[in-house]
Design a protein around this motif. Structure first.
Motif: not given
Length: 334
Positions: A82-84, A89-91, A96-98, A148-149
């Motif tokens: 599971a992950a974003q 989309y991280s830009l 959501a990623y954190i 990228s984040l």
């Protein structure tokens, strides 16, 4: 009992299916968020219909729900997929990623620690190589320059896993996936977007003016690698030197592998394979490189070959063909 997080996701559903075919009992969780089609996620769950499969709609970010899940099922193996996902989309939505990739992952690590899980396998990404130019990418290389984040959160996952392996002796294996594709794939990925646009007679956006190389890896190859690694619990590396620490080694039960096709393909050749299968030509709209993207990926998989005797090897024409056959059967011929 094996816990698979992201069980309604692309890779997670395929992993769960193969585990079930081997007679394993699988607990699947997913938050079924709307990052892309919830219907597609639910339809993936339908092919996991088995008395050995139990599904619970849980978000890894919910610490209490994760704690209760581990207490209830007591999994011996955890495959955390599971992950974003998504670099672009991280830009747009960094938080959501954190939340998913950092907060969600620490909840999994804590639950594994408290319940003495035998082996945690988790998803990393080829994106951790960031600005690296030396090819092929090797786990021996430094990954200190993410672009990228999303990549930064995946490197953070590897660091967090190492900490738990060192402090608590939790065996952890991180998997750096290289451009996974195939049936039931994500709609935001290139193969899905290109196929849909070509069938609908719409132009496709080709970034970096088509000068991209990707180590496209077919989903069945990814899943086979994951399954083979379940019983390959990492051990402290006796060759690790504390005075000259090596990125690919550790004094803890910790390991990271590349899983890639080891044969990068030009993006334009990839598009040609799609055109050939569809019998249609793409209207290509050439675009500059996007922020956070990298021009090339190429996996060194020698560790994977050495440790489990396996190397992904599905030809691009075969993999693309299987995806398009699935796409047409799922959506109908457009």
């Amino acid at each position: 009992m094996i816990l698979v997080t992201g069980a309604a996701g692309f890779i997670g559903s395929h992993v769960s299916k193969l585990l079930l075919s081997k007679g394993q009992t699988v607990i699947g969780i997913d938050n079924l968020n709307d990052y892309y089609s919830v219907k597609l996620k639910k339809d993936r769950l339908k092919f996991l219909n088995s008395s050995n499969f139990k599904f619970e709609q849980i978000d890894r970010v919910d610490r209490d729900a994760i704690a209760k899940l581990f207490k209830k099922y007591k999994p011996s193996i955890v495959i955390d997929l599971a992950a974003q996902a998504g670099v672009r989309y991280s830009l747009e939505n960094p938080y959501a990623y954190i939340n998913s990739n950092i907060v969600g992952f620490i909840n999994i690590l804590e639950a594994c620690r408290k319940h003495q899980v035998e082996h945690l396998i988790y998803a990393s990404s080829s994106s951790v190589y960031g600005a690296n130019k030396k090819m092929p990418f090797s786990v021996e290389d430094s990954v200190d320059h993410p672009v990228s984040l999303y990549a930064a959160t995946k490197k953070a996952n590897e660091l967090m896993a190492h900490t738990y392996s060192h402090l608590y002796g939790l065996p952890t294996t991180g998997l750096r996936f290289f451009t996974v594709y195939g049936p039931w794939g994500r709609p935001d990925m290139a193969l899905f977007r290109f196929t849909r646009a070509i069938l609908e007679g719409k132009p496709i956006e080709v970034y970096n003016n088509g000068n991209m190389l990707r180590d496209f890896t077919y989903i069945d190859d990814i899943v086979e690698g994951i399954i083979r690694l379940i019983d390959k619990k990492p051990c402290p590396d006796p060759e690790w030197e504390e005075k000259a620490p090596h990125p690919g080694r550790s004094n803890a039960p910790y390991k990271v592998y590349n899983i890639g096709n080891n044969q990068p393909i030009k993006l334009l050749d990839f598009i040609t394979a799609i055109e050939n299968k569809l019998g249609l030509k793409a209207d290509k709209k050439f675009m500059p490189m996007q922020d956070g993207d990298v021009p090339a990926t190429y996996a060194d998989v020698e560790d994977l070959i050495r440790d489990v005797g396996y190397k992904p090897n599905t030809p691009i024409e075969v993999g693309v063909g299987k995806f398009i056959d699935w796409y047409k059967s799922y959506y109908g011929d457009a």
